[in-house]
Scaffold this motif. Structure first.
Motif, PDB file in Angstrom:
ATOM      1  N   VAL A  67     -10.688   0.486   9.302  1.00 37.88           N
ATOM      2  CA  VAL A  67     -11.214   1.854   9.350  1.00 37.88           C
ATOM      3  C   VAL A  67     -12.551   1.906  10.086  1.00 37.88           C
ATOM      4  O   VAL A  67     -12.808   2.826  10.870  1.00 37.88           O
ATOM      5  CB  VAL A  67     -11.330   2.444   7.920  1.00 37.88           C
ATOM      6  N   ALA A 118      -9.860   9.578  12.025  1.00 39.18           N
ATOM      7  CA  ALA A 118      -8.993   8.587  11.373  1.00 39.18           C
ATOM      8  C   ALA A 118      -9.461   8.295   9.954  1.00 39.18           C
ATOM      9  O   ALA A 118      -8.669   7.900   9.094  1.00 39.18           O
ATOM     10  CB  ALA A 118      -8.959   7.291  12.182  1.00 39.18           C
ATOM     11  N   THR A 160      -5.335   8.993   4.501  1.00 41.92           N
ATOM     12  CA  THR A 160      -5.163   8.078   3.375  1.00 41.92           C
ATOM     13  C   THR A 160      -3.822   7.374   3.546  1.00 41.92           C
ATOM     14  O   THR A 160      -3.032   7.716   4.436  1.00 41.92           O
ATOM     15  CB  THR A 160      -5.211   8.826   2.033  1.00 41.92           C
ATOM     16  N   PHE A 161      -3.550   6.400   2.701  1.00 42.66           N
ATOM     17  CA  PHE A 161      -2.334   5.598   2.816  1.00 42.66           C
ATOM     18  C   PHE A 161      -1.094   6.483   2.884  1.00 42.66           C
ATOM     19  O   PHE A 161      -0.929   7.407   2.100  1.00 42.66           O
ATOM     20  CB  PHE A 161      -2.240   4.644   1.629  1.00 42.66           C
ATOM     21  N   ARG A 186      -1.889   5.970   8.681  1.00 36.21           N
ATOM     22  CA  ARG A 186      -2.592   4.960   7.881  1.00 36.21           C
ATOM     23  C   ARG A 186      -1.521   4.195   7.110  1.00 36.21           C
ATOM     24  O   ARG A 186      -1.132   4.556   5.992  1.00 36.21           O
ATOM     25  CB  ARG A 186      -3.616   5.596   6.941  1.00 36.21           C
ATOM     26  N   SER A 187      -1.036   3.175   7.737  1.00 30.20           N
ATOM     27  CA  SER A 187       0.100   2.418   7.214  1.00 30.20           C
ATOM     28  C   SER A 187       0.118   1.053   7.873  1.00 30.20           C
ATOM     29  O   SER A 187      -0.741   0.727   8.685  1.00 30.20           O
ATOM     30  CB  SER A 187       1.416   3.165   7.504  1.00 30.20           C
ATOM     31  N   ASP A 202      -5.279  -2.338   4.107  1.00 34.47           N
ATOM     32  CA  ASP A 202      -5.577  -1.047   4.700  1.00 34.47           C
ATOM     33  C   ASP A 202      -5.428  -1.194   6.208  1.00 34.47           C
ATOM     34  O   ASP A 202      -5.613  -2.285   6.770  1.00 34.47           O
ATOM     35  CB  ASP A 202      -7.004  -0.628   4.340  1.00 34.47           C
ATOM     36  N   TYR A 253      -3.945   0.860  10.200  1.00 34.28           N
ATOM     37  CA  TYR A 253      -3.344   1.966  10.948  1.00 34.28           C
ATOM     38  C   TYR A 253      -2.255   1.447  11.883  1.00 34.28           C
ATOM     39  O   TYR A 253      -2.301   0.300  12.341  1.00 34.28           O
ATOM     40  CB  TYR A 253      -4.410   2.663  11.797  1.00 34.28           C
ATOM     41  N   TYR A 267      -4.548  -0.963   0.146  1.00 37.13           N
ATOM     42  CA  TYR A 267      -4.267   0.360   0.678  1.00 37.13           C
ATOM     43  C   TYR A 267      -5.321   1.393   0.263  1.00 37.13           C
ATOM     44  O   TYR A 267      -5.820   1.343  -0.858  1.00 37.13           O
ATOM     45  CB  TYR A 267      -2.899   0.848   0.217  1.00 37.13           C
ATOM     46  N   LYS A 268      -5.635   2.315   1.143  1.00 37.33           N
ATOM     47  CA  LYS A 268      -6.573   3.388   0.873  1.00 37.33           C
ATOM     48  C   LYS A 268      -5.803   4.574   0.292  1.00 37.33           C
ATOM     49  O   LYS A 268      -5.203   5.360   1.006  1.00 37.33           O
ATOM     50  CB  LYS A 268      -7.299   3.799   2.161  1.00 37.33           C
TER      51      LYS A 268
END
Length: 365
Positions: A153, A163, A167-168, A185-186, A192, A194, A363-364
């Motif tokens: 991030v 970005a 979130t996840f 976001r994956s 975490d 992108y 993960y966020k």
């Protein structure tokens, strides 16, 4: 397949420039590792950020007001329930309840954005073409970059400030380094991060911009495999395939109550029966006692020497400092802390059934 017949991604020249070790992978010339090496690439992704080329994956768009409704005829996932910008993991299933492929679907405002596995790309396109006709667009002119790790991030917001708002399992169109991209976001590492869909003609320039950050290293398929295994994530063709159902594969969480109740997707009869009556085998996580590595196809036995299953993926997990694996065992042996034995090079190695993932995901949410 000869080198001359291998397909290449838009980052192929950059991989060679960076000194990557290239290997054939599902018909593509892909980097297995860079000079840093698989172990250090893995650890760098867990602690900082790794940049992966996943442009061999299939990227597609589906238009039309009934896109989500029609898509649900192909998969057991809840696609109509997706809010704008949200993503869902699901599977193409056949009439027997077997998994044809697993995939990610995003509700991208006026269309569905779909990412499928490279090995199943042509089959999946045919399935969707039959269902959607001219409303299906194949994005052959785009690359896909994955920036993964706890500081991903920090790196990406320098090129795309918005970005940070994702979130996840959410995504949005945005400018990244001056290029129009679709960013989610994956990822498939348990960290975490992108995935960035970028025009193919801009992919190398964007990759170079990301690699100028001291936190980012180029990472190949070798570390991607150990990262996803530590995260307990399936690899199609190994951990799931046409012979396995989502229930056997411990993917029931991906089928909503509405879809289970309505049973209006391919293979619903088998899947409903497995939900109510139980399954004969189940995908599980396994840790060996010692450093012996259990590879794909390794037999799993009980304490009496009875064959109870097979390993589908295995490696040394650098983050957990242990030999780890996943595979299928007879249901009665799937309980956590059950002791089993693995036949590794004609030796019986003790192991234990454990919870997955093997690491705590970053993960966020």
């Amino acid at each position: 397949m000869s080198d001359a017949t291998l397909k290449t991604t838009p980052l192929n020249a950059l991989h060679h420039e960076l000194g990557a070790t290239m290997v054939p992978f599902v018909g593509y010339d892909m980097p297995i590792q860079f000079p840093l090496g698989i172990l250090k690439e893995h650890r760098h992704t867990r602690t900082k950020a790794g940049l992966f080329d996943v442009s061999h994956m299939g990227q597609l768009q589906i238009y039309g007001k009934d896109g989500a409704k029609i898509f649900e005829r192909l998969v057991p996932g809840n696609i109509r329930g997706l809010d704008t910008g949200c993503m869902r993991y699901t599977q193409f299933t056949n009439d027997d309840g077997g998994i044809l492929d697993d995939l990610i679907v995003t509700n991208a405002v006026d269309h569905l954005f779909v990412v499928v596995n490279a090995a199943c790309k042509e089959q999946d396109i045919a399935i969707m073409k039959s269902a959607f006709g001219n409303e299906l667009r194949i994005l052959d002119d785009r690359a896909l970059l994955a920036l993964q790790g706890p500081v991903a991030v920090n790196v990406l917001v320098r090129l795309a400030p918005s970005a940070a708002n994702l979130t996840f399992m959410t995504g949005a169109a945005m400018e990244v380094g001056g290029f129009h991209c679709f960013v989610t976001r994956s990822g498939y590492t348990g960290e975490d991060g992108y995935e960035i869909s970028v025009p193919a003609e801009n992919a190398e320039c964007l990759a170079r911009k990301l690699l100028t950050s001291h936190e980012v290293e180029a990472v190949g398929l070798g570390a991607r495999d150990s990262l996803r295994l530590e995260a307990g994530l399936c690899l199609y063709g190994q951990d799931i395939d046409i012979s396995t159902s989502p229930v056997e594969a411990a993917l029931l969480w991906s089928i909503s109550k509405r879809r289970r109740k309505n049973a209006d997707f391919p293979g619903a009869n088998r899947i409903q029966k497995e939900i109510t009556e139980g399954i004969s085998r189940q995908r599980v996580g396994i840790k060996t006692k010692g450093r012996a590595l259990a590879r794909r196809g390794c037999k799993i036995l009980d304490q009496n020497g009875k064959l109870i299953g097979k390993i589908t993926s295995g490696c040394f997990g650098p983050s957990v400092q242990s030999s780890i694996a996943m595979g299928y065992v007879i249901r009665e042996y799937a309980t956590i802390n059950t002791v089993v034995f693995l036949m590794i090079r004609d030796n019986l190695i003790p192991a234990i059934i454990v919870e997955m993932p093997f690491i705590t995901p970053g993960y966020k949410r």
